[in-house]
Design a protein around this motif. Structure first.
Motif, PDB file in Angstrom:
ATOM      1  N   SER A  63      30.791   9.751  28.211  1.00  0.00           N
ATOM      2  CA  SER A  63      29.470   9.144  28.401  1.00  0.00           C
ATOM      3  C   SER A  63      28.579   9.357  27.194  1.00  0.00           C
ATOM      4  CB  SER A  63      28.790   9.758  29.636  1.00  0.00           C
ATOM      5  OG  SER A  63      29.604   9.611  30.772  1.00  0.00           O
ATOM      6  N   GLY A  64      28.031   8.250  26.677  1.00  0.00           N
ATOM      7  CA  GLY A  64      27.222   8.289  25.466  1.00  0.00           C
ATOM      8  C   GLY A  64      28.000   7.911  24.227  1.00  0.00           C
ATOM      9  N   ASN A  65      29.325   7.810  24.373  1.00  0.00           N
ATOM     10  CA  ASN A  65      30.181   7.479  23.227  1.00  0.00           C
ATOM     11  C   ASN A  65      31.092   6.293  23.573  1.00  0.00           C
ATOM     12  OD1 ASN A  65      31.126   7.968  20.555  1.00  0.00           O
ATOM     13  ND2 ASN A  65      32.935   8.994  21.365  1.00  0.00           N
ATOM     14  N   GLU A  66      30.536   5.318  24.301  1.00  0.00           N
ATOM     15  CA  GLU A  66      31.342   4.195  24.778  1.00  0.00           C
ATOM     16  C   GLU A  66      31.438   3.035  23.801  1.00  0.00           C
ATOM     17  OE1 GLU A  66      28.990   5.489  28.603  1.00  0.00           O
ATOM     18  OE2 GLU A  66      28.705   5.520  26.420  1.00  0.00           O
ATOM     19  N   THR A  67      30.724   3.068  22.680  1.00  0.00           N
ATOM     20  CA  THR A  67      30.605   1.883  21.820  1.00  0.00           C
ATOM     21  C   THR A  67      31.939   1.372  21.313  1.00  0.00           C
ATOM     22  OG1 THR A  67      28.363   2.512  21.165  1.00  0.00           O
ATOM     23  CG2 THR A  67      29.519   0.943  19.760  1.00  0.00           C
ATOM     24  N   SER A  68      32.810   2.263  20.869  1.00  0.00           N
ATOM     25  CA  SER A  68      34.102   1.809  20.330  1.00  0.00           C
ATOM     26  C   SER A  68      34.915   1.089  21.391  1.00  0.00           C
ATOM     27  CB  SER A  68      34.903   2.990  19.777  1.00  0.00           C
ATOM     28  OG  SER A  68      34.312   3.489  18.602  1.00  0.00           O
ATOM     29  N   ILE A  86      30.606 -14.610  28.020  1.00  0.00           N
ATOM     30  CA  ILE A  86      30.456 -13.173  27.798  1.00  0.00           C
ATOM     31  C   ILE A  86      29.011 -12.819  27.473  1.00  0.00           C
ATOM     32  CG2 ILE A  86      31.170 -11.214  26.363  1.00  0.00           C
ATOM     33  CD1 ILE A  86      33.869 -12.620  26.015  1.00  0.00           C
ATOM     34  N   THR A  87      28.523 -11.787  28.145  1.00  0.00           N
ATOM     35  CA  THR A  87      27.197 -11.217  27.878  1.00  0.00           C
ATOM     36  C   THR A  87      27.378  -9.739  27.579  1.00  0.00           C
ATOM     37  OG1 THR A  87      26.130 -12.759  29.412  1.00  0.00           O
ATOM     38  CG2 THR A  87      24.882 -10.784  28.797  1.00  0.00           C
ATOM     39  N   ARG A  88      26.712  -9.262  26.537  1.00  0.00           N
ATOM     40  CA  ARG A  88      26.768  -7.835  26.238  1.00  0.00           C
ATOM     41  C   ARG A  88      25.357  -7.260  26.252  1.00  0.00           C
ATOM     42  NH1 ARG A  88      30.321  -4.377  21.868  1.00  0.00           N
ATOM     43  NH2 ARG A  88      29.255  -2.374  22.215  1.00  0.00           N
ATOM     44  N   ASP A  89      25.231  -6.117  26.899  1.00  0.00           N
ATOM     45  CA  ASP A  89      23.961  -5.384  26.905  1.00  0.00           C
ATOM     46  C   ASP A  89      24.280  -3.923  26.628  1.00  0.00           C
ATOM     47  OD1 ASP A  89      20.972  -5.276  27.662  1.00  0.00           O
ATOM     48  OD2 ASP A  89      21.881  -3.682  28.856  1.00  0.00           O
ATOM     49  N   GLY A  90      23.876  -3.439  25.474  1.00  0.00           N
ATOM     50  CA  GLY A  90      24.255  -2.082  25.096  1.00  0.00           C
ATOM     51  C   GLY A  90      25.764  -1.974  25.064  1.00  0.00           C
ATOM     52  N   ASP A  91      26.315  -1.056  25.833  1.00  0.00           N
ATOM     53  CA  ASP A  91      27.770  -0.919  25.901  1.00  0.00           C
ATOM     54  C   ASP A  91      28.329  -1.420  27.217  1.00  0.00           C
ATOM     55  OD1 ASP A  91      28.123   0.090  23.345  1.00  0.00           O
ATOM     56  OD2 ASP A  91      27.686   2.139  23.964  1.00  0.00           O
ATOM     57  N   ALA A  92      27.633  -2.363  27.837  1.00  0.00           N
ATOM     58  CA  ALA A  92      28.127  -3.042  29.035  1.00  0.00           C
ATOM     59  C   ALA A  92      28.539  -4.464  28.670  1.00  0.00           C
ATOM     60  CB  ALA A  92      27.063  -3.064  30.127  1.00  0.00           C
ATOM     61  N   ILE A  93      29.699  -4.860  29.157  1.00  0.00           N
ATOM     62  CA  ILE A  93      30.233  -6.199  28.896  1.00  0.00           C
ATOM     63  C   ILE A  93      30.368  -6.931  30.226  1.00  0.00           C
ATOM     64  CG2 ILE A  93      32.084  -7.540  27.841  1.00  0.00           C
ATOM     65  CD1 ILE A  93      30.756  -5.599  25.892  1.00  0.00           C
ATOM     66  N   VAL A  94      29.806  -8.144  30.305  1.00  0.00           N
ATOM     67  CA  VAL A  94      29.954  -8.989  31.491  1.00  0.00           C
ATOM     68  C   VAL A  94      30.680 -10.259  31.061  1.00  0.00           C
ATOM     69  CG1 VAL A  94      28.802 -10.221  33.363  1.00  0.00           C
ATOM     70  CG2 VAL A  94      27.813  -8.085  32.470  1.00  0.00           C
TER      71      VAL A  94
END
Length: 362
Positions: free
Chosen positions: A28-33, A50-58
């Motif tokens: 947690s906190g290191n999900e970017t990669s 595709i929608t991206r918000d921070g490190d969440a992908i929809v």
């Protein structure tokens, strides 16, 4: 996205994909990669928006189907403890994949990711959600953030959360309430204890009440939810020669989803009548979500009798939005967060087969 971004090959089996995802460390906190790798892997799928918000992908389909299903999973893990990279091991004739995240919950995410790419014309429109920060405080939760920023993305008729459930449907979840039972006294020198009032001693009746408490098993929509009321912490004391003037007993109540948080609090206040009871954390439970026709069809496709989910999960967030939701994913929940976290590879395959069959046929 840099040239060093890890890549995910979605043509690999769901078992291999699980291993690949686990080896992209994402505490947690290191999900970017890992989020980058997921976004990159899905970017070539013409059937997905595709929608991206921070490190969440929809990633969602828009095929004009009569019903929409949400399939979600978190991509973060608890901290690694010498259990990466993953390894394959044979035990009693069965193959296991060992390592952080194998159970909670990259096996479920890997199944979803593979199906998101491969099912270009599912029987339902599908919103696939891969989100961050589930294993930390609720305020950071990526699914909660999406619900606030993009409520239109969390609209559906049924939701499946890929939390580990031994590839069996686990309906709803218990709610959770954490309180402090507080006492107050008068400080004094311990050599003259009669001049003070010991706040720690005043907790004795509360501890006795807990020791004799008989937790209920509550049937909700056909599933039996076991409750629990437990002391999880005690604080108090000033110095080794001082009678303490304050103490607190931290109690966690895991309550069946027939109750609201308010009703759960009333029950706890009754148990600790006469004490100051202060709420420090709470989350609503979720009813099983198995009464709709779409849920019944999913249970039939899985082929196992549904079970209750005892721990709290993000199905509660879907339930709060009026969306029936269940937990369904590979892995034994009791192995989540452990140093010997491991998943049966056969469960990953079983989970993929059930989801693929149901989404293909409706």
């Amino acid at each position: 996205m840099s040239a060093s971004t890890p890549t995910l090959d979605l043509s690999r089996s769901s078992v291999e994909l699980t291993a690949d995802m686990c080896n992209i460390e994402s505490v947690s906190g290191n999900e970017t990669s890992l989020a980058d790798a997921i976004e990159q892997a899905l970017s070539g799928c013409a059937h997905l928006e595709i929608t991206r918000d921070g490190d969440a992908i929809v990633a969602k389909t828009s095929l004009g189907r009569a019903q929409r299903v949400i399939i979600a999973g978190h991509i973060d893990t608890v901290p690694v403890n010498n259990n990466l990279p993953v390894s394959y091991r044979e035990e009693d004739g069965a193959e296991w994949l060992w390592g952080r995240g194998t159970v909670d919950m990259k096996a479920g995410v890997a199944v979803a990711l593979k199906l998101a790419a491969e099912l270009s014309a599912p029987a339902y429109d599908v919103t696939w959600i891969f989100y961050d920060h589930e294993e930390v405080e609720s305020a950071k939760n990526g699914l909660g953030r999406l619900a606030v920023k993009y409520p239109e993305l969390l609209v559906g008729d049924f939701a499946i959360l890929g939390e580990p459930s031994n590839s069996t449907v686990e309906g709803g979840c218990n709610g959770t309430l954490r309180v402090e039972v507080r006492t107050h006294g008068v400080r004094a020198h311990s050599a003259r204890a009669w001049m003070g009032e010991n706040a720690i001693h005043k907790l004795a009746p509360a501890l006795t009440a807990l020791a004799h408490y008989q937790p209920a098993t509550v049937t909700v929509d056909g599933l039996d939810y076991r409750e629990g009321l437990s002391a999880v912490g005690v604080t108090g004391g000033v110095a080794g020669n001082v009678i303490p003037d304050a103490a607190a007993l931290t109690v966690n109540y895991r309550f069946a989803p027939d109750k609201s948080v308010a009703q759960a609090l009333t029950h706890v206040q009754d148990v600790f009548a006469g004490y100051e009871v202060v709420v420090t954390d709470s989350a609503e439970g979720a009813r099983p979500g198995l009464t709709s026709a779409i849920a019944t069809g999913f249970v039939a496709a899985v082929g196992h009798e549904p079970q209750p989910k005892y721990g709290w999960t993000d199905v509660s967030r879907f339930s709060a939005l009026g969306i029936p939701a269940v937990n369904f994913g590979p892995g034994n929940p009791s192995l989540a967060h452990t140093d010997d976290e491991r998943v049966l590879t056969s469960q990953i395959v079983e989970c993929e087969h059930a989801l693929r069959s149901w989404l293909s046929q409706g």
